[in-house]
Write an enzyme that holds these catalytic residues in place. Sequence first.
Site, PDB file in Angstrom:
ATOM      1  N   ASN A 147      10.712 -15.749   6.843  1.00  0.00           N
ATOM      2  CA  ASN A 147      10.264 -16.638   5.779  1.00  0.00           C
ATOM      3  C   ASN A 147      10.509 -18.082   6.203  1.00  0.00           C
ATOM      4  OD1 ASN A 147       9.541 -17.883   3.441  1.00  0.00           O
ATOM      5  ND2 ASN A 147      11.009 -16.802   2.114  1.00  0.00           N
ATOM      6  N   ASN A 177       6.159 -21.525  -0.488  1.00  0.00           N
ATOM      7  CA  ASN A 177       4.949 -20.732  -0.727  1.00  0.00           C
ATOM      8  C   ASN A 177       5.266 -19.325  -1.230  1.00  0.00           C
ATOM      9  OD1 ASN A 177       5.745 -19.233   1.506  1.00  0.00           O
ATOM     10  ND2 ASN A 177       4.355 -20.266   2.930  1.00  0.00           N
ATOM     11  N   ASP A 178       6.540 -19.046  -1.510  1.00  0.00           N
ATOM     12  CA  ASP A 178       6.914 -17.678  -1.890  1.00  0.00           C
ATOM     13  C   ASP A 178       6.226 -17.220  -3.170  1.00  0.00           C
ATOM     14  OD1 ASP A 178       8.509 -17.694   0.304  1.00  0.00           O
ATOM     15  OD2 ASP A 178      10.410 -17.468  -0.755  1.00  0.00           O
ATOM     16  N   GLY A 231       8.191 -12.622   1.183  1.00  0.00           N
ATOM     17  CA  GLY A 231       8.159 -14.067   1.445  1.00  0.00           C
ATOM     18  C   GLY A 231       7.906 -14.476   2.890  1.00  0.00           C
ATOM     19  N   ASP A 268       5.963 -15.421   6.274  1.00  0.00           N
ATOM     20  CA  ASP A 268       4.752 -16.246   6.325  1.00  0.00           C
ATOM     21  C   ASP A 268       4.440 -16.685   7.755  1.00  0.00           C
ATOM     22  OD1 ASP A 268       6.691 -18.271   6.701  1.00  0.00           O
ATOM     23  OD2 ASP A 268       6.793 -18.634   4.545  1.00  0.00           O
ATOM     24  N   ASP A 308      -9.705  -2.198  10.974  1.00  0.00           N
ATOM     25  CA  ASP A 308      -9.094  -1.137  10.191  1.00  0.00           C
ATOM     26  C   ASP A 308     -10.114  -0.024   9.916  1.00  0.00           C
ATOM     27  OD1 ASP A 308      -6.759  -0.382   8.556  1.00  0.00           O
ATOM     28  OD2 ASP A 308      -8.114  -0.655   6.855  1.00  0.00           O
ATOM     29  N   GLU A 325      -9.501   1.294  14.672  1.00  0.00           N
ATOM     30  CA  GLU A 325      -8.522   2.297  14.243  1.00  0.00           C
ATOM     31  C   GLU A 325      -9.237   3.568  13.783  1.00  0.00           C
ATOM     32  OE1 GLU A 325      -5.122   2.982  10.790  1.00  0.00           O
ATOM     33  OE2 GLU A 325      -7.115   2.246  10.325  1.00  0.00           O
TER      34      GLU A 325
HETATM   35 CA    CA Z   1       7.421 -17.891   2.333  1.00  0.00          CA
END
Ligand code: CA
Length: 615
Positions: free
Chosen positions: A138, A143-144, A163, A165, A330, A359
């Site tokens: 984090n 920005n959490d 959190g 990033d 994906d 995948e």
């Molecule tokens: Ca964060």
Amino acid sequence: MRRISIVSVFLLIQILAQGQNTFTRVEPAFWWVGFSNPEVEVLFYHKDLNLSAYQPRVQSETVKLKRVTRTENPRYVFLTLQLTAATQPGVVPIVFTDGKKSITYSYQFKERSSDKNRIQGFSAADVLYLIMPDRFANGDVKNDSLPGFYQGVHRDQPFGRHGGDLKGISDHLDYIKDLGVTGIWLNPILENNQKRESYHGYAITDLYQVDQRFGSNEDYVALINKGHSMGIKMIQDMVINHIGNEHWLMKDLPEKDWVHQFPTFTRSNYRSEAVSDPYRSTQDLTLMTDGWFDNTMPDVNQNNPLFATYLIQNAIWWIEYAGIDGIRMDTYPYPDKDFMARWAKAILTEYPQFNIVGEVLMNAKPVISYWQQGAFNHDGYQSNLPSVIDFPLTNAINAALNEKGSWDTGLSKLYMTLSHDFIYPNANGNVTFVDNHDMSRYYHNVGRDMNKFKMGLTFLLTTRGIPQLYYGTELLMDGDYSIHPTVRRDVPGGWRDDKENNFIRAGRTKDQNEAYDFMKKLLDWRKSKPVIHSGKLMHFIPHDNVYVYFRYSENGETVMVVLNGNDKPMELKTDRFREVIRGKSSAKDVINDAIINNLSSLQIPANASLVLELK
Ligand code: CA
């Protein structure tokens, strides 16, 4: 002259200001001059206006309005713009008029990057490091939890956001580089403004926007540029089979058939083999490809021509905008397969040096090889997909390390699995791994046994293929997939209030440093060994659960690898390997730098591996 240019700049600012405030969405918001495909399809959406009543006009001599497509939802209009040889980078005003009302959007065509080394692709010369961005570090607590997003940080909840990033990753690029990997694959970083479990990233709600809880689009570009300057590539994880049910499109679809609709919620049968099965029923195939992956993941209809073009352009936009080196796609067998072949071809036509890995989550080699470009397929299907994820090899590694040796168990599993490689058009292009975010952690699978841990990684890093490591393997992170989120734990030290810091040597246990150092030694060595990247492979039938193989090249470079899967030391007579050893009399042990002067007989400690550079 000077006065005129000031006036035109003023007008331009006015147009830009007006344009940007007018439409709810314009996608792609800008494009580039100089692609081999001269067309771009632009989505215009205004949540309050009947756009279908407006007549669009492109004010340019060199950009043509080739097509106007109106949809059943009148708030959308799609313009297909055609560039010409004379089109220069710049701004093209597009004027929409309805009687006396008019709206202008200034569409920008940018100049493509001239840096030939910016977009590199990836190959068996690389080792990729998979990171779950929410769980690594984090770097920015601001920005959490952000207004407008359903989920904020709840680090105590295993399925919640923690959190992590892009700044956390950027801040630890030196750690990643020091480990010795050459590329990063991040689980999807695009916006996932979902109400639940948004941390994993696979339910995208905006295909043109990095999730702001990870950072901005600009932060993503900065991370990639910093990585490139340090010799670290970026692989972007993309999802084209489904979107999140909170995607902005889902609130007001342009046409009902942009997603597959059913009278009641209808789930995919998840039977990937149904796509290539020669005996499959239409019913099973349709459920496989059109059923929803989850009730929060609407199934995208790639047969809608507007959405198909939107999706192809979206991938090209990210490559050109961010300078990524590859894509990991994906759920590869779930979208329409003919669309996927067009999608891959469109990308590789614009970027021949690029690489894409798909995948196909199966333990069946024929089903996986069906999806690799060049396969001999019963229905003639050609995917244009260069690389596939090699799940069967992962399963073989886990079995090989945990079984007693016999004719067909233990290390024989590695031999048998690789002996089937003829089914792949390019086995050395397969992405290989010992674990990822969708299975128990490798250290758990080997029963926390350091010798087995080292043996499996020795194999991964010296056999054919493009190795991929999962973050935390080097820290002996443990986790059982049956207790799902335990395989996606936070790295200790990535959060400000963590008591330990595994990112630094002093913050790791003795065992963790042993694992880290072992991996670093092999990874650093592997970087400059073309014989491992692209050399030939010859292996020998395992005797007494000892598996021996060689990587060799025309120029005489030869690497010998010996794996001893027994709980006792073994003496290995090398006469059986003379066709590849011939002419070599000594060797350097890559792990401990010891020199071996007699190759006729080798002593292999219990449950150990040897990597020898023959001289
Ligand atoms: Ca964060």
